[in-house]
Design an enzyme around this catalytic site. Structure first.
Site, PDB file in Angstrom:
ATOM      1  N   ASP A   1       0.819  -1.222   0.000  1.00 62.04           N
ATOM      2  CA  ASP A   1       0.000   0.000   0.000  1.00 62.04           C
ATOM      3  C   ASP A   1       0.855   1.276   0.000  1.00 62.04           C
ATOM      4  O   ASP A   1       0.681   2.152   0.860  1.00 62.04           O
ATOM      5  CB  ASP A   1      -0.916   0.021   1.241  1.00 62.04           C
ATOM      6  CG  ASP A   1      -1.707  -1.266   1.427  1.00 62.04           C
ATOM      7  OD1 ASP A   1      -2.123  -1.844   0.409  1.00 62.04           O
ATOM      8  OD2 ASP A   1      -1.920  -1.662   2.576  1.00 62.04           O
TER       9      ASP A   1
ATOM     10  N   GLU B   1     -11.499   0.000  -3.350  1.00 62.03           N
ATOM     11  CA  GLU B   1     -10.666   0.529  -2.269  1.00 62.03           C
ATOM     12  C   GLU B   1      -9.454   1.249  -2.864  1.00 62.03           C
ATOM     13  O   GLU B   1      -9.307   1.350  -4.090  1.00 62.03           O
ATOM     14  CB  GLU B   1     -10.200  -0.596  -1.333  1.00 62.03           C
ATOM     15  CG  GLU B   1      -9.315  -1.631  -2.009  1.00 62.03           C
ATOM     16  CD  GLU B   1      -8.941  -2.807  -1.112  1.00 62.03           C
ATOM     17  OE1 GLU B   1      -9.358  -2.876   0.055  1.00 62.03           O
ATOM     18  OE2 GLU B   1      -8.214  -3.696  -1.604  1.00 62.03           O
TER      19      GLU B   1
END
Ligand code: FUB
Length: 365
Positions: A59, A266
């Site tokens: 991420d 997301e």
């Protein structure tokens, strides 16, 4: 976030690089983490190699601060937490910040920047963070489940981009779900984009109210939308109620849940180029990184296409920055471990066509 039963997850093999000169060997905190460097016998061609190999990272939210690239990743760890469809095995407990002068240069791991044990309201699972600079202070934004097991977004501050960061005593009021991305517009206003469905709990929030009984949408229902709120001048609060971010197809119509190769799942990111706002995100269960463009930070954004085809591993998550006249896509895959919850961050160049569209990247062949 992610069920563990996906074909991509099971298909992921074990491959790794033995020679990754840019990594720093400090701070590996489990046996599994120390065993990451293996010979690559997969025969696959990866577009790029992991930025570090001594810890698992995912991420990546990249920013340029003081002329240097800082990467704010999740720190994946093999805690032994059982896998489930809500992503409990993504059981991260601290953050390490990475930095480098330029892409291709040596990468520094600055050690632990924030530990879950120092966040008074946190329960479990420190997921994808982001950072911003304002008021002479660096702000780290992080999602973590509170003690009632509801994801909220917190903020921590530091005088240095690499931390250590000191968390506020409470989450940002009105915040929920996961994957904060903080974007600074040309006029100095900051906006936070956030939200993730399934394990990220966004499906439980309607009109900013929580309902733990709400499940995922059915194929013919409207797709769940990401959220945005302008930040207050203190950078620790929302200056307005949280709003939905409209994403439209090229036909001008909103997506349904069944449009899952294009609808939001997301991992939002926002950047601006040539006066155009680019809202980018993961489609989750179809594993695409895609983009949509608009003329306001609030949207609506019109879907344009795929930035990154699926990586190895179930999740895909990214950030995009400009440095020294080139654009860079930071992303992750599972090259080092072959396990969906033990990921490694990478970077590759992002190229635009003259009309502002983005050239699709294929990360592995
Ligand atoms: O790292 C945990 C979660 O996985 C992130 O919050 C999602 O974006 C996905 O990458």
């Amino acid at each position: 976030m992610t069920p563990f039963k996906s074909p991509l997850f099971f298909a992921a093999g074990l491959f790794a690089t033995a020679l990754l000169g840019c990594s720093n060997s400090q701070n590996a905190n489990s046996t599994e983490e120390k065993q990451t460097a293996k010979a690559d016998t997969s025969g696959k061609h990866y577009l790029s190699q992991p930025l570090v190999t001594h810890i698992y990272t995912a991420d990546p939210s990249a920013h340029v601060f003081n002329g240097r690239i800082y990467i704010y990743p999740s720190h994946d760890t093999a805690t032994g937490t059982k896998e489930d469809d809500l992503g409990s095995h993504f059981d991260m407990r601290d953050y390490h910040i990475l930095s480098m002068d330029s892409v291709g240069g040596p990468v520094t791991d600055h050690g632990v920047a924030l530990d879950i044990k120092d966040i008074p309201w946190a329960g479990r699972q420190l997921w994808a963070p982001d950072a911003a600079f304002a008021n002479g202070t660096y702000y780290l934004y992080f999602p973590v489940k509170d003690k009632q097991d509801v994801f909220r977004i917190g903020v921590a501050t530091s005088s240095k981009p690499e931390g250590p960061f000191k968390p506020e005593a409470q989450p940002i009021q009105g915040s929920y779900s996961i994957d904060p991305c903080v974007f600074k517009d040309d006029n100095g206003s900051h906006y936070m984009y956030f939200g993730g469905i399934w394990g990220g709990q966004l499906q439980r929030w309607n009109n900013n109210r929580y309902d733990s009984t709400k499940g995922n949408r059915k194929p013919d229902e409207a797709a769940i939308l990401p959220r945005v709120a302008k930040l207050g001048a203190d950078m620790k609060s929302f200056a307005e109620p949280v709003k939905e971010v409209q994403i439209l197809g090229k036909d001008g119509k909103p997506f349904y849940e069944k449009d899952n190769d294009k609808r939001y799942f997301e991992g939002p990111w926002m950047f601006k180029k040539d006066g155009k706002y680019y809202f980018t995100y993961s489609t989750g269960d179809t594993h695409n990184l895609v983009y949509a463009t608009g003329t306001s930070p609030y949207g609506p954004f019109t879907y344009q296409g795929v930035i990154l085809n699926p990586v190895e591993g179930w999740t895909t998550h990214h950030s995009i920055i400009e440095k020294d006249g080139k654009w860079w896509l930071f992303y992750h895959d599972t090259q080092l471990s072959g396990k969906t919850h033990l990921r490694n961050v990478k970077v590759t160049e992002l190229k635009f066509n003259p009309d502002g569209t983005i050239q699709t990247i294929t990360p592995v062949k």
